[in-house]
Every structure is written in structure tokens, then in C-alpha cells.
Design an enzyme around this catalytic site. Structure first.
Site, PDB file in Angstrom:
ATOM      1  CG  HIS A  45      44.503  41.609  44.722  1.00 57.48           C
ATOM      2  ND1 HIS A  45      43.618  42.538  44.221  1.00 57.48           N
ATOM      3  CD2 HIS A  45      43.938  40.389  44.486  1.00 57.48           C
ATOM      4  CE1 HIS A  45      42.566  41.912  43.712  1.00 57.48           C
ATOM      5  NE2 HIS A  45      42.744  40.610  43.844  1.00 57.48           N
ATOM      6  CG  HIS A 104      39.003  39.263  42.859  1.00 57.76           C
ATOM      7  ND1 HIS A 104      39.260  37.980  42.427  1.00 57.76           N
ATOM      8  CD2 HIS A 104      38.171  39.139  43.928  1.00 57.76           C
ATOM      9  CE1 HIS A 104      38.614  37.122  43.197  1.00 57.76           C
ATOM     10  NE2 HIS A 104      37.939  37.800  44.111  1.00 57.76           N
ATOM     11  CG  ASP A 156      41.630  38.243  38.802  1.00 58.10           C
ATOM     12  OD1 ASP A 156      40.739  38.348  39.658  1.00 58.10           O
ATOM     13  OD2 ASP A 156      42.555  37.409  38.880  1.00 58.10           O
ATOM     14  CG  ASP A 165      39.428  35.166  39.650  1.00 58.07           C
ATOM     15  OD1 ASP A 165      39.434  35.733  38.546  1.00 58.07           O
ATOM     16  OD2 ASP A 165      40.067  35.606  40.630  1.00 58.07           O
TER      17      ASP A 165
END
Length: 398
Positions: free
Chosen positions: A134, A172, A170, A259
Site C-alpha cells: 500500500h 486488499h 492479499d 487476510d
């Protein structure tokens, strides 16, 4: 070649620590390292375990703006001086003493294995402390200070690589890596994630396919909440292999944030460890198929630090070491003792969640045909319609 697989590990990597009660708990790294050692992964034939090299002054500036790096340095020396305009000193990215050094050390570890894989010194490299996808060129974001993924890829490009593929597993969206290489035709970024309407960072729509100089250089599979093993694996395999075969990367870089698991407290997908292991095996197989075995595998998110992260990343390490661990393997008592001592609970009994048969989770191949009324197939079709024509691929059929 003295080793076929290089693993980055050093206890200093646990210094990337945002403090008590923050989801990015460094104990997840130590728990993974202890579990991998218990299974002999670090000592497997052809495996070399090394600490990161000392970061140089210029390392993080290959991707990050000089003003941002200086802001990190200031906050690292005195967290009270953190500048929130750079995303520092926030709830997501609290400032802490030594933040610059700890973040740069992770970046150095990823850069090291990228360089080793590109040069042919090793075939596979793993930094499970990495995957900080990120972080943006000019600010921290989503628990990520420096983008080690982009720094490692940039190092390979500077060394002469012309085609690097990045696959982000991931939950995200891999927004920072996509941003850095948005208009660079040498890098293909693919992200499979929970869609932007329900999860941070609120980006990663299928229509986002790269800048004008690199159309088709980004692919985003945005899935609705609640998607489980078979549907997620179907979506992954309906997009990633075809794009990788068309792009023909010289190196495959993958991010294995776990996650997406049903126990993770920060997201809403419903994967098992078994499916995450299946995905890691698929990435390993694709690296051998499309990139002559050149594979860099990184960690990422994952906030169920006892039951999920250590198992998923130990599976990743075992696969990269060509010493895969069966899902029905009992977890050693010594690791349970360590988990109880450090986290107050012993953890799960076995290396899998009891979903897979013969160590693989089944999914329905895209070759069987798309169902326009199925919500996951709709997401896949949106991605394929947006990006496949840029690679000369058929939207409906493999």
C-alpha cells in the site's frame, strides 16, 4: 548455484512494530519462523536463510520521494514530530522510534532476493516480512511505510529486466505497486481482492487497466464479500494464468497476504488455509511454466496472527523450498508451547482447515463455461472484458 531457494529472515524484522493493539503485530513473523524451523524448512536441501543486507541511503529513494523519506526519518527519530500529511502518525501508520530503519530493512530484504533471482544466483526467493503493497511514492498507507515490492521490482528493471509480472493475493487491492508501475509496460500487475465498495483502500476496479503507455498493464479482480474457497480459486485461475502466459514474464513476483481467511478480523472473504496453500502452489507452478522458475514470494497482510498467518506462510516457505507440508500434518508441541508463551493460546492442531482433499482445494475451471448470472463470474467477466483484449485474449474462452 549454491542454493535453489533463499529465505530472508532476521529477528530484527520484528522491529517493524506499530505498538500494542495495532493489527500489524510483529509476533506473526516470529511465529512463522519458529513453525518453519520446527518442520525443517529452513534446513531443507538447497535452502539458504540470510538476513537482509544493510540498507543504503539511496535504496528507498528508488521508489519514494525524497521529501517523504525525510519525513519518515524525522518521525523515526521523534514520533511526536510525525507529519500526518505524509500519512505518518495516523491510526493506520503510527510513528515509532526506528521506523525508517525497520521499514528500510524489510525493503532491503526484498531487494536482495529480487536481485538474487534476477541474476540467477537462486531460483526462488521468499521474504515473508515483505509485501508492503500500500505504501505510495509520497506517503504511508495501510500499515505500509516503504513499498518493498516496488523497490524490489525497480531493482530488477534497473538491472535489465524487461518483463516482470506481479500477482497480489492479499484481500486488499495492491494499490501502491499498481500506482508505481501504472504507466510502465515492463510490469504487469494483477490483484485479486475484495471489491472497493466494501474494503480499504477503495480502489481496484476492473476498468483500471493501466496508463496510456501501458494499457493492459494492470488487471483487477474485485470480488464481493463472502466469497469462499472454490469461487475465489475459480476467479484467480480464470484470469491469472492466461495473462501470465500472454505477457511471458522473465520473473514472477507474488504477494501472499493471508487476510482473505475467514478468521481474519479486517476483511470479509471466506478462504481457508487450504485454499491459500493451493494458490501458493499455483503461483509456484506458474513461475516454472512462464518465468523459467524465477519466483519472488512475499508476505503481506494477515491479522489472525496465531491460527492463520504462521500456517499459511509456512506452507508458502515449504512450497518455495520444494518441501511442501501436507495439510493434515500435526503442528508440533514445541510450537504450541511457543504460541502459548507469546500469545496466550496454543493455536490450531493441524496445518490445514480440513477443507482440501489430497492437499488441493477443488474449483470449477473457467473452461467449463461462464455463468452470467453468477456474481463471481460477473466479476471475472468484468476483468476479462477490460484487460484481455489488450493482450489478444478471448474474453469468454480460455
Amino acid at each position: 548455484m549454491t542454493a535453489s531457494t533463499r529465505i530472508v529472515w532476521d529477528e530484527r524484522l520484528t522491529r517493524y512494530d506499530f505498538g500494542d493493539h495495532h493489527p500489524m503485530d510483529p509476533r506473526r513473523l516470529a511465529l512463522t519462523a519458529v513453525l518453519a524451523r520446527e518442520y525443517g524448512v529452513f534446513d531443507a536441501p538447497g535452502v539458504q536463510v540470510t538476513g537482509p543486507s544493510d540498507p543504503t541511503e539511496d535504496l528507498v529513494r528508488t521508489v519514494h520521494d525524497a521529501a517523504y523519506v525525510e519525513a519518515v526519518r524525522v518521525a523515526s527519530a521523534d514520533p511526536e514530530l510525525a507529519d500526518t500529511t505524509y500519512g505518518l502518525g495516523t491510526t493506520d501508520d503510527p510513528a515509532f522510534l526506528g521506523m525508517h530503519e525497520a521499514s528500510a530493512l524489510i525493503a532491503a530484504g526484498t531487494r536482495d532476493i529480487c536481485d538474487a533471482v534476477w541474476s540467477g544466483e537462486v531460483s526462488h526467493g521468499v521474504n515473508f516480512a515483505g509485501g508492503m503493497h500500500h505504501a505510495m511514492p509520497g506517503n504511508a498507507s495501510g500499515f505500509c511505510v516503504y513499498n518493498d515490492v516496488a523497490i524490489g521490482i525497480e531493482s530488477m528493471l534497473r538491472a535489465g529486466a524487461q518483463r516482470v509480472a506481479y500477482v497480489d493475493l492479499d484481500v486488499h487491492h495492491g494499490d501502491g505497486v499498481e500506482k508505481v508501475f501504472w504507466d510502465d509496460p515492463r510490469v504487469l500487475t494483477i490483484s485479486i481482492h475484495e471489491g472497493p465498495r466494501t474494503l480499504f483502500p477503495g480502489t481496484g476496479d476492473p476498468a483500471d487497466i493501466g496508463g496510456p503507455g501501458a494499457l493492459g498493464g494492470a488487471a483487477n479482480i474485485a470480488l464481493p464479500p463472502g466469497v469462499g474457497d472454490a469461487a475465489w480459486l475459480r476467479a484467480l485461475h480464470a484470469v491469472v494464468p492466461a495473462l501470465l502466459r500472454a505477457f511471458a514474464p522473465q520473473v514472477l513476483v507474488t504477494q501472499h497476504g493471508c487476510d482473505s481467511h475467514y478468521l481474519d478480523p479486517l476483511a470479509h472473504l471466506r478462504l481457508s488455509v487450504d485454499a491459500q496453500r493451493t494458490a501458493a502452489e499455483s503461483m509456484h507452478d506458474l513461475a516454472h511454466e512462464v518465468a523459467d522458475g524465477r519466483w519472488v514470494a512475499l508476505g503481506g497482510g494477515g491479522y489472525e496472527i496465531v491460527d492463520v498467518v504462521p500456517r499459511t506462510w509456512t506452507h508458502l516457505l515449504g512450497i518455495a523450498a520444494h518441501a511442501p507440508i501436507p495439510l493434515d500434518t500435526a503442528i508440533p508441541a514445541a510450537w504450541h508451547d511457543y504460541a502459548r508463551m507469546t500469545c496466550g493460546r496454543p493455536g490450531p492442531p493441524r496445518m490445514g482447515d480440513g477443507v482440501a482433499e489430497h492437499d488441493r482445494v477443488w474449483w470449477k475451471s473457467w473452461a467449463t463455461g461462464a455463468d452470467p448470472n453468477d456474481r463471481v463470474d460477473q466479476c471475472v467477466l468484468a476483468t476479462r472484458e477490460a484487460v484481455f483484449p489488450e493482450h489478444g485474449l478471448n474474453v469468454w474462452f480460455d
